[in-house]
Design a protein around this motif. Structure first.
Motif, PDB file in Angstrom:
ATOM      1  N   VAL A  31       0.863  -1.190   0.000  1.00  0.00           N
ATOM      2  CA  VAL A  31       0.000   0.000   0.000  1.00  0.00           C
ATOM      3  C   VAL A  31       0.892   1.230   0.000  1.00  0.00           C
ATOM      4  CG1 VAL A  31      -1.753   1.301   1.245  1.00  0.00           C
ATOM      5  CG2 VAL A  31      -1.837  -1.204   1.238  1.00  0.00           C
ATOM      6  N   THR A  32       0.796   2.037  -1.061  1.00  0.00           N
ATOM      7  CA  THR A  32       1.526   3.291  -1.158  1.00  0.00           C
ATOM      8  C   THR A  32       0.998   4.054  -2.359  1.00  0.00           C
ATOM      9  OG1 THR A  32       3.729   4.313  -1.105  1.00  0.00           O
ATOM     10  CG2 THR A  32       3.409   2.467  -2.632  1.00  0.00           C
ATOM     11  N   SER A  33       1.536   5.240  -2.583  1.00  0.00           N
ATOM     12  CA  SER A  33       1.129   6.036  -3.740  1.00  0.00           C
ATOM     13  C   SER A  33       1.876   5.576  -4.991  1.00  0.00           C
ATOM     14  CB  SER A  33       1.422   7.516  -3.491  1.00  0.00           C
ATOM     15  OG  SER A  33       1.234   8.272  -4.673  1.00  0.00           O
ATOM     16  N   PRO A  34       1.191   5.411  -6.118  1.00  0.00           N
ATOM     17  CA  PRO A  34       1.882   4.979  -7.349  1.00  0.00           C
ATOM     18  C   PRO A  34       2.963   5.955  -7.795  1.00  0.00           C
ATOM     19  CG  PRO A  34      -0.494   4.755  -7.575  1.00  0.00           C
ATOM     20  CD  PRO A  34      -0.258   5.518  -6.314  1.00  0.00           C
ATOM     21  N   GLY A  35       2.845   7.208  -7.400  1.00  0.00           N
ATOM     22  CA  GLY A  35       3.842   8.193  -7.805  1.00  0.00           C
ATOM     23  C   GLY A  35       4.914   8.445  -6.773  1.00  0.00           C
ATOM     24  N   ALA A  36       4.921   7.703  -5.687  1.00  0.00           N
ATOM     25  CA  ALA A  36       5.868   7.956  -4.601  1.00  0.00           C
ATOM     26  C   ALA A  36       7.212   7.293  -4.883  1.00  0.00           C
ATOM     27  CB  ALA A  36       5.302   7.448  -3.276  1.00  0.00           C
ATOM     28  N   ALA A  37       8.272   7.929  -4.396  1.00  0.00           N
ATOM     29  CA  ALA A  37       9.600   7.320  -4.501  1.00  0.00           C
ATOM     30  C   ALA A  37       9.673   6.041  -3.686  1.00  0.00           C
ATOM     31  CB  ALA A  37      10.655   8.316  -4.016  1.00  0.00           C
ATOM     32  N   ALA A  38       8.834   5.937  -2.649  1.00  0.00           N
ATOM     33  CA  ALA A  38       8.836   4.727  -1.821  1.00  0.00           C
ATOM     34  C   ALA A  38       8.481   3.496  -2.643  1.00  0.00           C
ATOM     35  CB  ALA A  38       7.862   4.886  -0.655  1.00  0.00           C
ATOM     36  N   LEU A  39       7.588   3.643  -3.627  1.00  0.00           N
ATOM     37  CA  LEU A  39       7.222   2.506  -4.478  1.00  0.00           C
ATOM     38  C   LEU A  39       8.445   1.988  -5.231  1.00  0.00           C
ATOM     39  CD1 LEU A  39       5.177   0.618  -5.775  1.00  0.00           C
ATOM     40  CD2 LEU A  39       4.672   2.410  -7.438  1.00  0.00           C
ATOM     41  N   HIS A  40       9.216   2.907  -5.799  1.00  0.00           N
ATOM     42  CA  HIS A  40      10.422   2.496  -6.524  1.00  0.00           C
ATOM     43  C   HIS A  40      11.408   1.812  -5.588  1.00  0.00           C
ATOM     44  CE1 HIS A  40      14.557   3.224  -8.025  1.00  0.00           C
ATOM     45  NE2 HIS A  40      14.015   2.877  -9.184  1.00  0.00           N
ATOM     46  N   ASP A  41      11.594   2.345  -4.375  1.00  0.00           N
ATOM     47  CA  ASP A  41      12.537   1.751  -3.423  1.00  0.00           C
ATOM     48  C   ASP A  41      12.126   0.336  -3.047  1.00  0.00           C
ATOM     49  OD1 ASP A  41      13.866   4.140  -3.519  1.00  0.00           O
ATOM     50  OD2 ASP A  41      13.007   4.914  -1.650  1.00  0.00           O
ATOM     51  N   VAL A  42      10.837   0.141  -2.771  1.00  0.00           N
ATOM     52  CA  VAL A  42      10.356  -1.182  -2.359  1.00  0.00           C
ATOM     53  C   VAL A  42      10.468  -2.180  -3.499  1.00  0.00           C
ATOM     54  CG1 VAL A  42       8.306  -2.478  -1.671  1.00  0.00           C
ATOM     55  CG2 VAL A  42       8.845  -0.317  -0.548  1.00  0.00           C
ATOM     56  N   VAL A  43      10.027  -1.777  -4.701  1.00  0.00           N
ATOM     57  CA  VAL A  43      10.086  -2.688  -5.847  1.00  0.00           C
ATOM     58  C   VAL A  43      11.527  -3.075  -6.166  1.00  0.00           C
ATOM     59  CG1 VAL A  43       9.653  -2.870  -8.326  1.00  0.00           C
ATOM     60  CG2 VAL A  43       7.908  -1.927  -6.812  1.00  0.00           C
ATOM     61  N   THR A  44      12.435  -2.123  -6.084  1.00  0.00           N
ATOM     62  CA  THR A  44      13.847  -2.413  -6.346  1.00  0.00           C
ATOM     63  C   THR A  44      14.385  -3.440  -5.358  1.00  0.00           C
ATOM     64  OG1 THR A  44      14.200  -0.204  -7.253  1.00  0.00           O
ATOM     65  CG2 THR A  44      16.142  -1.405  -6.514  1.00  0.00           C
ATOM     66  N   ALA A  45      14.078  -3.269  -4.071  1.00  0.00           N
ATOM     67  CA  ALA A  45      14.558  -4.214  -3.054  1.00  0.00           C
ATOM     68  C   ALA A  45      13.961  -5.604  -3.262  1.00  0.00           C
ATOM     69  CB  ALA A  45      14.228  -3.685  -1.655  1.00  0.00           C
ATOM     70  N   LEU A  46      12.673  -5.678  -3.588  1.00  0.00           N
ATOM     71  CA  LEU A  46      12.030  -6.979  -3.768  1.00  0.00           C
ATOM     72  C   LEU A  46      12.549  -7.677  -5.025  1.00  0.00           C
ATOM     73  CD1 LEU A  46       8.338  -6.162  -2.782  1.00  0.00           C
ATOM     74  CD2 LEU A  46      10.070  -7.326  -1.416  1.00  0.00           C
ATOM     75  N   ARG A  47      12.775  -6.928  -6.101  1.00  0.00           N
ATOM     76  CA  ARG A  47      13.318  -7.543  -7.309  1.00  0.00           C
ATOM     77  C   ARG A  47      14.715  -8.100  -7.069  1.00  0.00           C
ATOM     78  NH1 ARG A  47      11.564  -3.125 -11.958  1.00  0.00           N
ATOM     79  NH2 ARG A  47       9.411  -3.866 -12.224  1.00  0.00           N
ATOM     80  N   ARG A  48      15.470  -7.415  -6.241  1.00  0.00           N
ATOM     81  CA  ARG A  48      16.824  -7.879  -5.952  1.00  0.00           C
ATOM     82  C   ARG A  48      16.820  -9.139  -5.097  1.00  0.00           C
ATOM     83  NH1 ARG A  48      18.229  -3.835  -3.332  1.00  0.00           N
ATOM     84  NH2 ARG A  48      18.219  -4.668  -1.217  1.00  0.00           N
ATOM     85  N   ARG A  49      15.895  -9.219  -4.163  1.00  0.00           N
ATOM     86  CA  ARG A  49      15.921 -10.328  -3.206  1.00  0.00           C
ATOM     87  C   ARG A  49      15.006 -11.488  -3.604  1.00  0.00           C
ATOM     88  NH1 ARG A  49      17.054  -9.483   2.603  1.00  0.00           N
ATOM     89  NH2 ARG A  49      18.611  -7.855   2.762  1.00  0.00           N
ATOM     90  N   VAL A  50      13.772 -11.191  -4.013  1.00  0.00           N
ATOM     91  CA  VAL A  50      12.800 -12.255  -4.319  1.00  0.00           C
ATOM     92  C   VAL A  50      12.093 -11.944  -5.639  1.00  0.00           C
ATOM     93  CG1 VAL A  50      12.400 -13.113  -1.972  1.00  0.00           C
ATOM     94  CG2 VAL A  50      11.217 -11.057  -2.742  1.00  0.00           C
ATOM     95  N   PRO A  51      12.812 -11.999  -6.748  1.00  0.00           N
ATOM     96  CA  PRO A  51      12.186 -11.635  -8.024  1.00  0.00           C
ATOM     97  C   PRO A  51      11.058 -12.562  -8.446  1.00  0.00           C
ATOM     98  CG  PRO A  51      14.341 -12.639  -8.365  1.00  0.00           C
ATOM     99  CD  PRO A  51      14.208 -12.407  -6.897  1.00  0.00           C
ATOM    100  N   HIS A  52      10.965 -13.759  -7.833  1.00  0.00           N
ATOM    101  CA  HIS A  52       9.937 -14.723  -8.229  1.00  0.00           C
ATOM    102  C   HIS A  52       8.606 -14.499  -7.505  1.00  0.00           C
ATOM    103  CE1 HIS A  52      11.878 -16.181  -4.593  1.00  0.00           C
ATOM    104  NE2 HIS A  52      10.807 -16.913  -4.342  1.00  0.00           N
ATOM    105  N   LEU A  53       8.556 -13.643  -6.493  1.00  0.00           N
ATOM    106  CA  LEU A  53       7.326 -13.471  -5.718  1.00  0.00           C
ATOM    107  C   LEU A  53       6.434 -12.399  -6.344  1.00  0.00           C
ATOM    108  CD1 LEU A  53       8.390 -13.652  -1.969  1.00  0.00           C
ATOM    109  CD2 LEU A  53       7.438 -15.430  -3.419  1.00  0.00           C
ATOM    110  N   PRO A  54       5.127 -12.663  -6.447  1.00  0.00           N
ATOM    111  CA  PRO A  54       4.201 -11.631  -6.945  1.00  0.00           C
ATOM    112  C   PRO A  54       3.939 -10.579  -5.871  1.00  0.00           C
ATOM    113  CG  PRO A  54       2.990 -13.626  -6.377  1.00  0.00           C
ATOM    114  CD  PRO A  54       4.454 -13.954  -6.207  1.00  0.00           C
ATOM    115  N   VAL A  55       3.837  -9.323  -6.304  1.00  0.00           N
ATOM    116  CA  VAL A  55       3.545  -8.204  -5.404  1.00  0.00           C
ATOM    117  C   VAL A  55       2.250  -7.548  -5.873  1.00  0.00           C
ATOM    118  CG1 VAL A  55       4.351  -6.005  -4.486  1.00  0.00           C
ATOM    119  CG2 VAL A  55       5.997  -7.831  -4.964  1.00  0.00           C
ATOM    120  N   VAL A  56       1.275  -7.420  -4.959  1.00  0.00           N
ATOM    121  CA  VAL A  56      -0.031  -6.829  -5.276  1.00  0.00           C
ATOM    122  C   VAL A  56      -0.047  -5.403  -4.734  1.00  0.00           C
ATOM    123  CG1 VAL A  56      -2.520  -7.031  -5.035  1.00  0.00           C
ATOM    124  CG2 VAL A  56      -1.101  -9.096  -5.146  1.00  0.00           C
ATOM    125  N   LEU A  57      -0.128  -4.411  -5.640  1.00  0.00           N
ATOM    126  CA  LEU A  57      -0.154  -3.011  -5.240  1.00  0.00           C
ATOM    127  C   LEU A  57      -1.595  -2.543  -5.051  1.00  0.00           C
ATOM    128  CD1 LEU A  57       1.131  -0.215  -4.809  1.00  0.00           C
ATOM    129  CD2 LEU A  57       0.995   0.120  -7.286  1.00  0.00           C
TER     130      LEU A  57
END
Length: 440
Positions: free
Chosen positions: A150-176
């Motif tokens: 849960v966050t704003s689609p335009g927030a920098a926090a979204l980019h930070d979270v997605v980057t960390a998850l892609r690096r660590r668990v790229p196989h897991l689905p994320v529901v925004l």
């Protein structure tokens, strides 16, 4: 005595530069100090000495400020460019450069006084109701299958979270679940986004509620009481990562776990891939050890059964069939488990199947050798060496002379057929018992 010319003004005083700066500073001291002022920080810099320097500005002007180490050590937050602040200090002149300067004695975020009091009152109320109790907070899942965000689609926090998850668990689905994270409408949208994840099918295993840093006004939506109660009602653990490490909100206290930043929140729910691989290798070793132990136990049981058998050929065949069926089921189960492991861990798709298949094949070969050894105990093999299997008319095995009577009919099974016999004479000791055979 010099007399001014008629019609001329008297000569004005000529100041020394330093004296004029001191005079202006004295005038400012008498007219304004102490002074309180509000504006936006620009160019904040903390020197190695601990002193802080910045410019305070608004749309109409700007003012250079200095905050010495003694006052800077009392700050309860880390000021940065763009922060709106209220400060109190003494206005003066920095004489070496002739610049107007405000020496800051205290500094806080703009509006912090009233908002912070509201924050403390709300925090005390919800804490008294038990919303912050550690006993109700749940541990994070070790291996989540789906992550809610849960966050704003335009927030920098979204980019930070997605980057960390892609690096660590790229196989897991994320529901925004998108929502505003600032402003009057933000609390209602945050609540609706969380509730949409609560009822989602298939369900998520953990929820991240994040946004970047800002002033107390910017983060005020996360101090909403209704949002706090919605977080507490979550069916799955909630991790809140709002603002910077020094920022705290009511949502942080209600969450199952508080993260200092959005990136840290993502890292808390996503163990690195190396950790998953190590766990997979550990499970592989356990599976191999369990298989070896099972096969050893089955072999020992087979040996005990073989030792108790009088005529083991039929039972041995059944045991061999049962072992083959178990081996088949074991191979089938291993294939299913292996396929599931391959789906979850693509990096192990080739090495693990070959290793397990080879191990199963070796164990199957060992089972076949054990079955062959068991077959050698079959009395039919013994009969090939010249022995016979004797039974009476009821089929009971004859193993002692005391079971025989002269004239009794007996049945003999040899390697290539059977014969019916009649006992002529019975004797004890090493001498033979004489019989007449009627070939059948």
């Amino acid at each position: 005595m010099n007399t001014p010319l008629s019609g001329q003004a008297p000569a004005s005083r000529v100041w020394a530069v330093g004296a004029l700066c001191r005079a202006v500073a004295d005038a400012l001291e008498a007219r304004f100090n102490p002074v309180s002022v509000q504006g936006e920080i620009s160019g904040f810099m903390r020197a190695a000495s601990g002193h802080c320097y910045f410019t305070l500005k608004d749309d109409a002007g700007q003012l250079r400020c200095a905050m010495f180490r003694r006052a800077a050590q009392l700050l309860d937050f880390a000021p940065q460019g763009g922060d709106r602040v209220e400060l109190r200090g003494r206005l003066g002149v920095y004489e070496p450069r002739g610049e107007l300067q405000l020496v800051v004695e205290s500094l806080r975020r703009a509006g912090q006084g009233s908002l912070f009091e509201q924050f403390l009152l709300r925090k005390a109320k919800l804490e008294a109701e038990g919303l912050f109790d550690a006993a109700r907070k749940r541990p994070l899942p070790a291996l989540p299958l789906r992550i809610g965000l849960v966050t704003s689609p335009g927030a920098a926090a979204l980019h930070d979270v997605v980057t960390a998850l892609r690096r660590r668990v790229p196989h897991l689905p994320v529901v925004l679940a998108p929502a505003l994270v600032q402003g009057a409408q933000a609390p209602a949208e945050l609540i609706a986004a969380l509730q949409s994840l609560y009822t989602l099918q298939p369900a998520v295993d953990v929820i991240l509620l994040v946004r970047g840093g800002g002033s107390i006004e910017d983060l005020w939506a996360f101090n909403d009481e209704a949002l706090a109660r919605t977080i507490v009602r979550s069916p799955v653990p909630v991790v809140v990562g709002v603002g910077h490490e020094t920022d705290f909100s009511i949502a942080d206290f209600c969450a199952d776990l508080r993260a200092p930043t959005p990136t840290a929140a993502a890292e808390l729910v996503a163990a690195p891939r190396e950790q998953h691989l190590a766990l997979l290798e550990q499970l592989q070793r356990r599976l191999r050890d369990a298989l070896v132990a099972q096969i050893d136990q089955r072999g020992q049981r087979l040996d005990r059964v073989a030792a108790r058998l009088g005529r083991p050929s039929a039972l041995a065949a059944r045991q061999q069939l049962a072992l083959q069926q178990r081996a088949q089921r074991l191979r089938h189960g291993l294939r299913i488990a292996l396929q599931a492991a391959q789906d979850r861990h693509a990096e192990r798709q080739q090495a693990l199947p070959r290793a397990l298949a080879g191990h199963v094949q070796r164990q199957a070969q060992q089972l076949e050798r054990l079955a062959l050894r068991l077959g050698l105990l079959d009395p039919a093999v013994v009969l090939q060496r010249g022995y016979a299997w004797l039974t009476d008319a009821s089929g009971q095995a004859l193993t002692r002379v005391a079971q025989l009577q002269p004239g009794a009919a007996i049945h003999a099974t040899l390697a290539d057929g059977q014969a019916r016999m009649t006992v002529d004479e019975v004797g004890s000791g090493p001498g033979p018992t004489r019989t007449r055979a009627n070939r059948s």
